[in-house]
Design a protein around this motif. Structure first.
Motif, PDB file in Angstrom:
ATOM      1  N   LYS A   1      -4.814  38.793 -26.325  1.00 29.28           N
ATOM      2  CA  LYS A   1      -5.928  37.654 -26.426  1.00 29.28           C
ATOM      3  C   LYS A   1      -6.315  36.999 -25.052  1.00 29.28           C
ATOM      4  CE  LYS A   1      -5.063  38.233 -30.870  1.00 29.28           C
ATOM      5  NZ  LYS A   1      -3.808  38.841 -30.614  1.00 29.28           N
ATOM      6  N   ASP A   2      -5.653  37.419 -23.911  1.00 27.98           N
ATOM      7  CA  ASP A   2      -5.758  36.793 -22.535  1.00 27.98           C
ATOM      8  C   ASP A   2      -6.804  37.751 -22.052  1.00 27.98           C
ATOM      9  OD1 ASP A   2      -6.073  35.596 -20.060  1.00 27.98           O
ATOM     10  OD2 ASP A   2      -3.985  35.832 -19.615  1.00 27.98           O
ATOM     11  N   ARG A   3      -8.023  37.862 -22.291  1.00 22.08           N
ATOM     12  CA  ARG A   3      -8.808  38.887 -21.597  1.00 22.08           C
ATOM     13  C   ARG A   3      -9.122  38.772 -20.031  1.00 22.08           C
ATOM     14  NH1 ARG A   3     -14.150  39.083 -25.315  1.00 22.08           N
ATOM     15  NH2 ARG A   3     -13.666  36.903 -25.778  1.00 22.08           N
ATOM     16  N   ASP A   4      -8.947  37.487 -19.578  1.00 24.67           N
ATOM     17  CA  ASP A   4      -9.253  37.420 -18.029  1.00 24.67           C
ATOM     18  C   ASP A   4      -8.220  37.390 -17.284  1.00 24.67           C
ATOM     19  OD1 ASP A   4      -8.393  34.886 -18.825  1.00 24.67           O
ATOM     20  OD2 ASP A   4     -10.053  33.841 -18.359  1.00 24.67           O
ATOM     21  N   LYS A   5      -6.868  37.499 -18.028  1.00 25.97           N
ATOM     22  CA  LYS A   5      -5.289  37.846 -17.302  1.00 25.97           C
ATOM     23  C   LYS A   5      -5.205  36.837 -16.357  1.00 25.97           C
ATOM     24  CE  LYS A   5      -5.259  42.016 -19.016  1.00 25.97           C
ATOM     25  NZ  LYS A   5      -4.983  42.006 -20.605  1.00 25.97           N
ATOM     26  N   ASP A   6      -5.576  35.388 -16.704  1.00 23.33           N
ATOM     27  CA  ASP A   6      -5.231  34.228 -16.002  1.00 23.33           C
ATOM     28  C   ASP A   6      -4.043  33.456 -16.626  1.00 23.33           C
ATOM     29  OD1 ASP A   6      -6.017  33.075 -18.374  1.00 23.33           O
ATOM     30  OD2 ASP A   6      -7.782  31.788 -17.458  1.00 23.33           O
ATOM     31  N   GLY A   7      -3.279  33.924 -17.570  1.00 27.10           N
ATOM     32  CA  GLY A   7      -2.026  33.359 -18.070  1.00 27.10           C
ATOM     33  C   GLY A   7      -2.350  32.295 -19.108  1.00 27.10           C
ATOM     34  N   ILE A   8      -3.704  32.218 -19.688  1.00 26.49           N
ATOM     35  CA  ILE A   8      -3.726  31.476 -20.792  1.00 26.49           C
ATOM     36  C   ILE A   8      -4.810  32.356 -21.759  1.00 26.49           C
ATOM     37  CG2 ILE A   8      -5.033  29.244 -21.595  1.00 26.49           C
ATOM     38  CD1 ILE A   8      -5.169  28.309 -18.471  1.00 26.49           C
ATOM     39  N   ALA A   9      -4.188  32.333 -22.807  1.00 22.29           N
ATOM     40  CA  ALA A   9      -4.970  33.098 -24.215  1.00 22.29           C
ATOM     41  C   ALA A   9      -5.750  32.014 -24.853  1.00 22.29           C
ATOM     42  CB  ALA A   9      -3.667  33.854 -24.968  1.00 22.29           C
ATOM     43  N   CYS A  10      -6.879  32.754 -25.102  1.00 18.76           N
ATOM     44  CA  CYS A  10      -7.835  32.066 -26.024  1.00 18.76           C
ATOM     45  C   CYS A  10      -8.051  30.191 -25.760  1.00 18.76           C
ATOM     46  CB  CYS A  10      -7.319  31.876 -27.442  1.00 18.76           C
ATOM     47  SG  CYS A  10      -7.175  33.470 -28.262  1.00 18.76           S
ATOM     48  N   GLU A  11      -8.428  30.201 -24.150  1.00 17.59           N
ATOM     49  CA  GLU A  11      -8.701  28.989 -23.794  1.00 17.59           C
ATOM     50  C   GLU A  11      -9.966  28.635 -24.190  1.00 17.59           C
ATOM     51  OE1 GLU A  11      -9.425  31.875 -20.307  1.00 17.59           O
ATOM     52  OE2 GLU A  11      -7.663  31.627 -21.663  1.00 17.59           O
ATOM     53  N   ARG A  12     -10.122  27.499 -24.585  1.00 12.94           N
ATOM     54  CA  ARG A  12     -11.671  26.769 -24.958  1.00 12.94           C
ATOM     55  C   ARG A  12     -11.735  25.362 -24.182  1.00 12.94           C
ATOM     56  NH1 ARG A  12     -12.444  25.831 -31.059  1.00 12.94           N
ATOM     57  NH2 ARG A  12     -11.773  24.059 -30.425  1.00 12.94           N
TER      58      ARG A  12
ATOM     59  N   LYS B   1     -14.809  25.642 -16.716  1.00 13.83           N
ATOM     60  CA  LYS B   1     -14.522  24.344 -17.298  1.00 13.83           C
ATOM     61  C   LYS B   1     -14.055  24.549 -18.784  1.00 13.83           C
ATOM     62  CE  LYS B   1     -15.993  19.701 -17.121  1.00 13.83           C
ATOM     63  NZ  LYS B   1     -17.230  18.806 -16.705  1.00 13.83           N
ATOM     64  N   THR B   2     -12.986  23.702 -19.339  1.00 14.90           N
ATOM     65  CA  THR B   2     -12.408  23.840 -20.455  1.00 14.90           C
ATOM     66  C   THR B   2     -12.548  22.445 -20.984  1.00 14.90           C
ATOM     67  OG1 THR B   2     -10.370  23.870 -19.923  1.00 14.90           O
ATOM     68  CG2 THR B   2     -11.121  25.940 -20.377  1.00 14.90           C
ATOM     69  N   LYS B   3     -12.715  22.597 -22.664  1.00 17.41           N
ATOM     70  CA  LYS B   3     -12.673  21.158 -23.309  1.00 17.41           C
ATOM     71  C   LYS B   3     -11.238  20.629 -23.377  1.00 17.41           C
ATOM     72  CE  LYS B   3     -16.886  21.776 -25.799  1.00 17.41           C
ATOM     73  NZ  LYS B   3     -17.542  21.748 -27.200  1.00 17.41           N
ATOM     74  N   PHE B   4     -10.476  21.550 -23.791  1.00 22.15           N
ATOM     75  CA  PHE B   4      -8.915  21.396 -24.303  1.00 22.15           C
ATOM     76  C   PHE B   4      -7.881  21.784 -23.466  1.00 22.15           C
ATOM     77  CE2 PHE B   4     -11.669  21.873 -28.177  1.00 22.15           C
ATOM     78  CZ  PHE B   4     -11.638  20.645 -28.494  1.00 22.15           C
ATOM     79  N   ARG B   5      -6.779  21.171 -23.376  1.00 20.50           N
ATOM     80  CA  ARG B   5      -5.663  21.710 -22.453  1.00 20.50           C
ATOM     81  C   ARG B   5      -4.957  22.687 -23.431  1.00 20.50           C
ATOM     82  NH1 ARG B   5      -2.530  17.285 -18.965  1.00 20.50           N
ATOM     83  NH2 ARG B   5      -4.337  17.445 -18.048  1.00 20.50           N
ATOM     84  N   PRO B   6      -4.385  23.646 -22.765  1.00 22.13           N
ATOM     85  CA  PRO B   6      -3.675  24.650 -23.477  1.00 22.13           C
ATOM     86  C   PRO B   6      -2.340  24.079 -23.735  1.00 22.13           C
ATOM     87  CG  PRO B   6      -3.757  25.314 -21.310  1.00 22.13           C
ATOM     88  CD  PRO B   6      -4.669  24.064 -21.336  1.00 22.13           C
TER      89      PRO B   6
END
Length: 92
Positions: free
Chosen positions: A81-92, A63-68
């Motif tokens: 910066k995309d450590r989990d290689k899901d296509g989103i860098a620095c997701e929060r 779960k994330t708080k904000f939309r990328p």
């Protein structure tokens, strides 16, 4: 005849709306300044939800708080910066 006219107008509205949306996506992409950030803390100051390479990618991390923000060029500049290689860098 009225039915044909309704179908024709409905198709025109849908086609016109989808054309307008695709144009706005390209305008946003062209105005985005491509910056290579040092770390996620710096990136999240500007893009709270991180940067996604496509609007179709899903977050693997939970779960994330904000939309990328979606920008393929900005994502490619900060792909490390995309450590989990899901296509989103620095997701929060």
């Amino acid at each position: 005849m009225k039915r044909f006219l309704k179908v024709f107008l409905a198709f025109g509205v849908v086609a016109g709306a989808s054309y307008g949306m695709s144009e706005s996506v390209h305008v946003v992409e062209a105005k985005t300044k491509i910056v290579k950030y040092q770390n996620c803390k710096e990136m999240n100051k500007v893009y709270k939800g991180g940067v996604a390479k496509s609007s179709k990618v899903k977050n693997k991390g939970g779960k994330t708080k904000f939309r990328p923000f979606v920008s393929k060029a900005l994502y490619n500049a900060n792909i490390t910066k995309d450590r989990d290689k899901d296509g989103i860098a620095c997701e929060r």
